[in-house]
Scaffold this motif. Structure first.
Motif, short mmCIF file in Angstrom:
data_model
loop_
_atom_site.label_atom_id
_atom_site.label_comp_id
_atom_site.label_asym_id
_atom_site.label_seq_id
_atom_site.Cartn_x
_atom_site.Cartn_y
_atom_site.Cartn_z
N LEU A 88 1.15 -2.60 -2.83
CA LEU A 88 0.26 -3.38 -1.95
C LEU A 88 -0.85 -4.05 -2.76
CD1 LEU A 88 -0.19 -0.87 1.03
CD2 LEU A 88 1.54 -2.66 0.80
N GLY A 89 -0.53 -4.40 -3.99
CA GLY A 89 -1.52 -5.04 -4.84
C GLY A 89 -2.51 -4.09 -5.48
N LEU A 90 -2.27 -2.80 -5.33
CA LEU A 90 -3.19 -1.78 -5.89
C LEU A 90 -2.52 -1.10 -7.08
CD1 LEU A 90 -4.31 -0.13 -2.52
CD2 LEU A 90 -5.54 -1.85 -3.85
N ASP A 91 -3.31 -0.80 -8.10
CA ASP A 91 -2.78 -0.12 -9.30
C ASP A 91 -2.69 1.37 -9.03
OD1 ASP A 91 -2.43 -2.35 -11.06
OD2 ASP A 91 -4.62 -2.49 -11.17
N VAL A 92 -1.64 1.77 -8.37
CA VAL A 92 -1.44 3.19 -8.05
C VAL A 92 -0.91 3.92 -9.29
CG1 VAL A 92 -0.36 4.85 -6.51
CG2 VAL A 92 -1.07 2.62 -5.62
N ASN A 93 0.08 3.32 -9.95
CA ASN A 93 0.54 3.76 -11.29
C ASN A 93 0.80 5.26 -11.39
OD1 ASN A 93 0.28 1.12 -12.09
ND2 ASN A 93 -1.77 1.38 -12.97
N GLY A 94 1.62 5.79 -10.49
CA GLY A 94 2.05 7.17 -10.62
C GLY A 94 1.11 8.19 -10.01
N ARG A 95 0.05 7.73 -9.34
CA ARG A 95 -0.79 8.66 -8.57
C ARG A 95 -0.06 8.99 -7.27
NH1 ARG A 95 -6.54 7.97 -9.27
NH2 ARG A 95 -6.79 9.16 -7.36
N THR A 96 -0.18 10.22 -6.81
CA THR A 96 0.36 10.57 -5.50
C THR A 96 -0.68 10.27 -4.44
OG1 THR A 96 1.80 12.27 -6.42
CG2 THR A 96 1.30 12.44 -4.09
N VAL A 97 -0.27 9.52 -3.45
CA VAL A 97 -1.19 9.08 -2.40
C VAL A 97 -0.65 9.46 -1.02
CG1 VAL A 97 -2.31 7.19 -3.65
CG2 VAL A 97 -0.14 6.78 -2.48
N ASP A 98 -1.58 9.55 -0.08
CA ASP A 98 -1.26 9.94 1.29
C ASP A 98 -1.76 8.82 2.20
OD1 ASP A 98 -0.74 12.75 2.92
OD2 ASP A 98 -2.12 11.40 3.96
#
Lengths: 129, 129
Positions: A88-98
């Motif tokens: 979604l245009g965010l640098d999540v890069n392997g973080r686990t998100v909820d």
């Protein structure tokens, strides 16, 4: 379809997604399905979902809440997953998100004809700070 | 309440918001209402809405889609409005934007007991680019 029948059918659709059973997708999704205003068709819808699984290998759809009034279903879906790169245009890069997705479906002849989805992007942003 | 009764009641609740008839809000919102996990209570809920109208003087709630299965209502709301400053952390600053909110409500004894709302922030971002 009655409310119990459509509710069950929606649960089976979600099972198809979680099994990545793309051969069965056409039983639940109309040939000319429209997703957030885009006329994807079932092939484009399948491609979108397959891409989602490439972006998020541990993707899993959990129904947190469902409201059914034929021919419509509304669902609040919950995700606890690990996008490998940008999401979604965010640098999540392997973080686990909820996060959650609140989504409406219009059904026609037992298949999903149109989808209106909103993903809680702000919740993901808050977890990346 | 039946589906037609709850659907009508929801429409009346939306009318209360659009009239900013805060004296009537307690007829539709439970004393201990919870909004996106926060126990606001009706006073906090009223304060949130009043602040929304200060932030967005031309705020208007339009029901684009409603799915009702008592005791739940799900609605897709559409907004075409002009936040005067920052909104959802975005510098809207007097631009008119168009966006949706997909929201679920649990009702109890004719009043809203809990709300789960997601606003389409990505749609607003796309309009600010």
């Amino acid at each position: 379809m009655t409310t119990p029948e459509l509710s069950l059918r929606y649960r089976r659709y979600i099972d198809v997604l979680n099994r990545q059973d793309w051969d069965s997708l056409g039983e639940y999704v109309a040939d000319d399905v429209v997703h957030n205003g885009r006329a994807l068709g079932v092939a484009g819808y399948r491609a979108m979902l397959a891409q989602d699984y490439r972006d998020i290998p541990d993707l899993h759809f959990a129904i947190e809440r469902m409201v059914c009034e034929p021919p419509h279903v509304a669902a609040r879906l919950r995700f606890h997953c690990t996008p490998v790169g940008r999401f979604l245009g965010l640098d999540v890069n392997g973080r686990t998100v909820d996060f959650t997705e609140n989504v409406f479906y219009a059904w026609r002849d037992g298949r999903i004809a149109e989808v209106w989805s909103v993903i809680d992007k702000a919740a993901i942003e808050a977890q990346l700070r």
